[in-house]
Design an enzyme around this catalytic site. Structure first.
Site, PDB file in Angstrom:
ATOM      1  N   SER A   1       0.831  -1.205   0.000  1.00  0.00           N
ATOM      2  CA  SER A   1       0.000   0.000   0.000  1.00  0.00           C
ATOM      3  C   SER A   1       0.859   1.245   0.000  1.00  0.00           C
ATOM      4  O   SER A   1       1.957   1.263   0.578  1.00  0.00           O
ATOM      5  CB  SER A   1      -0.869  -0.025   1.262  1.00  0.00           C
ATOM      6  OG  SER A   1      -1.424   1.236   1.482  1.00  0.00           O
TER       7      SER A   1
ATOM      8  N   TYR B   1      -1.867  -1.340  10.692  1.00  0.00           N
ATOM      9  CA  TYR B   1      -2.116  -1.799   9.324  1.00  0.00           C
ATOM     10  C   TYR B   1      -0.928  -1.456   8.433  1.00  0.00           C
ATOM     11  O   TYR B   1      -0.381  -2.317   7.743  1.00  0.00           O
ATOM     12  CB  TYR B   1      -3.403  -1.178   8.760  1.00  0.00           C
ATOM     13  CG  TYR B   1      -3.535  -1.386   7.268  1.00  0.00           C
ATOM     14  CD1 TYR B   1      -3.827  -2.642   6.746  1.00  0.00           C
ATOM     15  CD2 TYR B   1      -3.327  -0.330   6.371  1.00  0.00           C
ATOM     16  CE1 TYR B   1      -3.913  -2.842   5.373  1.00  0.00           C
ATOM     17  CE2 TYR B   1      -3.420  -0.524   5.000  1.00  0.00           C
ATOM     18  CZ  TYR B   1      -3.711  -1.779   4.508  1.00  0.00           C
ATOM     19  OH  TYR B   1      -3.785  -1.981   3.154  1.00  0.00           O
TER      20      TYR B   1
ATOM     21  N   LYS C   1       2.093  -3.933   6.543  1.00  0.00           N
ATOM     22  CA  LYS C   1       2.475  -3.958   5.120  1.00  0.00           C
ATOM     23  C   LYS C   1       3.985  -3.755   4.985  1.00  0.00           C
ATOM     24  O   LYS C   1       4.660  -4.460   4.225  1.00  0.00           O
ATOM     25  CB  LYS C   1       1.723  -2.870   4.349  1.00  0.00           C
ATOM     26  CG  LYS C   1       0.244  -3.123   4.213  1.00  0.00           C
ATOM     27  CD  LYS C   1      -0.040  -4.354   3.363  1.00  0.00           C
ATOM     28  CE  LYS C   1      -1.497  -4.694   3.268  1.00  0.00           C
ATOM     29  NZ  LYS C   1      -1.775  -5.987   2.660  1.00  0.00           N
TER      30      LYS C   1
HETATM   31  P1  NAD Z   1     -11.029  -7.014   0.916  1.00  0.00           P
HETATM   32  O1  NAD Z   1     -11.259  -7.025   2.384  1.00  0.00           O
HETATM   33  O2  NAD Z   1     -12.188  -6.750   0.022  1.00  0.00           O
HETATM   34  O3  NAD Z   1     -10.359  -8.388   0.452  1.00  0.00           O
HETATM   35  C1  NAD Z   1      -9.498  -9.123   1.277  1.00  0.00           C
HETATM   36  C2  NAD Z   1      -9.956 -10.567   1.245  1.00  0.00           C
HETATM   37  O4  NAD Z   1      -9.068 -11.351   2.044  1.00  0.00           O
HETATM   38  C3  NAD Z   1     -11.371 -10.784   1.797  1.00  0.00           C
HETATM   39  O5  NAD Z   1     -12.109 -11.552   0.868  1.00  0.00           O
HETATM   40  C4  NAD Z   1     -11.153 -11.538   3.098  1.00  0.00           C
HETATM   41  O6  NAD Z   1     -12.220 -12.418   3.384  1.00  0.00           O
HETATM   42  C5  NAD Z   1      -9.845 -12.256   2.838  1.00  0.00           C
HETATM   43  N1  NAD Z   1      -9.012 -12.576   4.010  1.00  0.00           N
HETATM   44  C6  NAD Z   1      -8.556 -11.733   4.972  1.00  0.00           C
HETATM   45  N2  NAD Z   1      -7.777 -12.404   5.847  1.00  0.00           N
HETATM   46  C7  NAD Z   1      -7.717 -13.695   5.405  1.00  0.00           C
HETATM   47  C8  NAD Z   1      -7.061 -14.868   5.863  1.00  0.00           C
HETATM   48  N3  NAD Z   1      -6.280 -14.859   6.958  1.00  0.00           N
HETATM   49  N4  NAD Z   1      -7.195 -16.010   5.145  1.00  0.00           N
HETATM   50  C9  NAD Z   1      -7.984 -16.042   4.040  1.00  0.00           C
HETATM   51  N5  NAD Z   1      -8.624 -14.964   3.558  1.00  0.00           N
HETATM   52  C10 NAD Z   1      -8.500 -13.807   4.241  1.00  0.00           C
HETATM   53  O7  NAD Z   1      -9.852  -5.961   0.650  1.00  0.00           O
HETATM   54  P2  NAD Z   1      -9.311  -5.373  -0.735  1.00  0.00           P
HETATM   55  O8  NAD Z   1      -9.658  -3.932  -0.777  1.00  0.00           O
HETATM   56  O9  NAD Z   1      -9.665  -6.253  -1.850  1.00  0.00           O
HETATM   57  O10 NAD Z   1      -7.743  -5.449  -0.449  1.00  0.00           O
HETATM   58  C11 NAD Z   1      -6.941  -6.545  -0.888  1.00  0.00           C
HETATM   59  C12 NAD Z   1      -5.508  -6.329  -0.417  1.00  0.00           C
HETATM   60  O11 NAD Z   1      -5.025  -5.082  -0.922  1.00  0.00           O
HETATM   61  C13 NAD Z   1      -5.370  -6.240   1.105  1.00  0.00           C
HETATM   62  O12 NAD Z   1      -4.173  -6.900   1.479  1.00  0.00           O
HETATM   63  C14 NAD Z   1      -5.268  -4.761   1.363  1.00  0.00           C
HETATM   64  O13 NAD Z   1      -4.544  -4.479   2.536  1.00  0.00           O
HETATM   65  C15 NAD Z   1      -4.519  -4.288   0.127  1.00  0.00           C
HETATM   66  N6  NAD Z   1      -4.752  -2.874  -0.194  1.00  0.00           N
HETATM   67  C16 NAD Z   1      -6.036  -2.427  -0.357  1.00  0.00           C
HETATM   68  C17 NAD Z   1      -6.255  -1.084  -0.632  1.00  0.00           C
HETATM   69  C18 NAD Z   1      -7.663  -0.546  -0.766  1.00  0.00           C
HETATM   70  O14 NAD Z   1      -7.832   0.682  -0.724  1.00  0.00           O
HETATM   71  N7  NAD Z   1      -8.681  -1.360  -0.981  1.00  0.00           N
HETATM   72  C19 NAD Z   1      -5.167  -0.199  -0.747  1.00  0.00           C
HETATM   73  C20 NAD Z   1      -3.872  -0.701  -0.584  1.00  0.00           C
HETATM   74  C21 NAD Z   1      -3.683  -2.055  -0.312  1.00  0.00           C
END
Ligand code: NAD
Ligand code: UDP
Length: 335
Positions: free
Chosen positions: A124, A148, A152
């Site tokens: 991120s 958080y 990362k």
């Molecule tokens: P999201 O919550 O929609 O998707 C994450 C998925 O991971 C979910 O389906 C959840 O059920 C699953 N999950 C979480 N912990 C788990 C575990 N221990 N085992 C199995 N499944 C698990 O989030 P997103 O927005 O799709 O983000 C995806 C990734 O991108 C994350 O790592 C997040 O930190 C990173 N990210 C997101 C953003 C954003 O703005 N959305 C920005 C930067 C980074």
């Protein structure tokens, strides 16, 4: 390639599954559904006309995760699974560190054990902290104000050290900026449980009448109009960035920003949303949100230079697609 997508039922993961399947890859999803629903994967199948193998497992569970590696000849892992609510991470640091870091270590261990050569990690822009914008990949990282962000930065560090010790291994650390929008079918998108923390889902819920008005957190930042500036990127552009990363990845650790390179203020996004969808959007100015930085946008030139990847969809498409999904969603817990 056979790609294991952890967190594949989530917001970015599901759009990436679409992009991978459309590019001809085979997709295996591991997700514990703690922040998503299996229905999303059904919709990915509907969009693509392709099958997905789904394991409902927690990727901090090494035995369950290893079973997937034993059952399939995996060519690469994309590790989206993680918890992502910044505020909640301050209240529950151990939950966040455990989930986000242990999952990374379990997967890395399985990759080494089963000889899986490619690992793509969801990082991120938050790891840049209060560096000077635009953020460039080789900047020294600044400590984050929340667990958080630290989870990362630590995962990046762990993967970097493992890759140094295993020179055949390829790792991409992808630093996302602000993904918004949805698939143009309106079938999948961002459907947070409860009141949204992020700006775009808050805006779409105000537009739908579910929330009464947007609160703009601060109008006294040193920015174009005083409101916070972010680099919004269409989630499908972000998804396609992962397909490119898998194709271009070579041995070693490679860090890439996935953003557009353009900063947009809160009020500019509100205006774009109104114009793109022909809607009004009530808002009021509120106090700054603790922990927010004034500006966050990418220097997106490295991915273009090395990979030929750039974000193609504009702000109008982001606003239209986000609204189309919000309108079509029959809101259960996630969809
Ligand atoms: P999201 O919550 O929609 O998707 C994450 C998925 O991971 C979910 O389906 C959840 O059920 C699953 N999950 C979480 N912990 C788990 C575990 N221990 N085992 C199995 N499944 C698990 O989030 P997103 O927005 O799709 O983000 C995806 C990734 O991108 C994350 O790592 C997040 O930190 C990173 N990210 C997101 C953003 C954003 O703005 N959305 C920005 C930067 C980074
Ligand atoms: N924001 C806002 N009202 C909201 C949610 C967010 O004014 O209800 C602002 C926030 O202060 C920031 C921008 O919108 O300047 C993007 O916030 P978001 O939480 O979506 O992303 P992040 O701050 O994590 O980059």
């Amino acid at each position: 390639m056979n790609i294991l997508v952890t967190g594949g039922a989530g917001y970015i993961g599901s759009h990436t599954c679409v992009a991978l399947l459309e590019a001809g890859h085979t997709v295996i999803v591991a997700d514990n559904l703690c922040n998503s629903s299996a229905e999303t994967l059904e919709r990915v199948k509907q969009i693509t006309g392709r099958e997905i193998t789904f394991y409902q497992i927690d990727v901090t569970d090494a035995a369950a995760t290893n079973t997937i590696f034993a059952n399939h000849s995996i060519d690469g892992v994309i590790h989206f699974a993680g918890l992502k609510a910044v505020g909640e991470s301050v209240e529950k640091p151990l939950v966040y560190y455990y989930n986000n870091i242990v999952s990374t270590m379990v997967l890395a261990q399985a990759c080494l054990k089963y000889g899986v050569p490619r690992f793509v990690f969801s990082s991120s822009a938050t790891v840049y902290g209060e560096n000077q914008v635009p953020f460039v990949e080789d900047m020294p990282l600044l400590p984050s104000t929340n667990p958080y962000g630290e989870s990362k930065a630590m995962s990046e560090r762990i993967l970097t050290d493992i890759a140094k010790a295993n020179p055949d291994w390829s790792v991409a650390l992808l630093r996302y900026f602000n993904p918004v929008g949805a698939h143009e079918s309106g079938l999948i998108g961002e459907a947070p449980a409860g009141i949204p923390n992020n700006l775009m889902p808050y805006i779409t819920q105000v537009a739908k009448g579910k929330l009464d008005k947007l609160r703009v957190f601060g109008n006294d930042y040193p920015t174009v109009d005083g409101t916070g500036v972010r680099d919004y990127i269409h989630v499908l552009d972000l998804a396609e960035g992962h397909v490119t990363a898998l194709a271009k990845l070579t041995a070693g650790v490679h860090i890439y920003n996935l953003g557009t390179g353009h900063g947009v203020s809160v009020l500019q996004l509100v205006q774009a949303f109104k114009e793109a969808n022909g809607l009004d959007l009530p808002y009021e100015i509120a106090a700054r949100r603790p922990g927010d930085i004034a500006e966050c946008y990418a220097d997106a030139s490295k991915a273009e230079r090395d990979w030929g990847w750039t974000a193609k969809r504009n702000l109008v498409a982001m606003c239209r697609d986000a609204w189309r999904f919000e309108k079509s969603v029959s809101r259960g817990r996630f969809l």
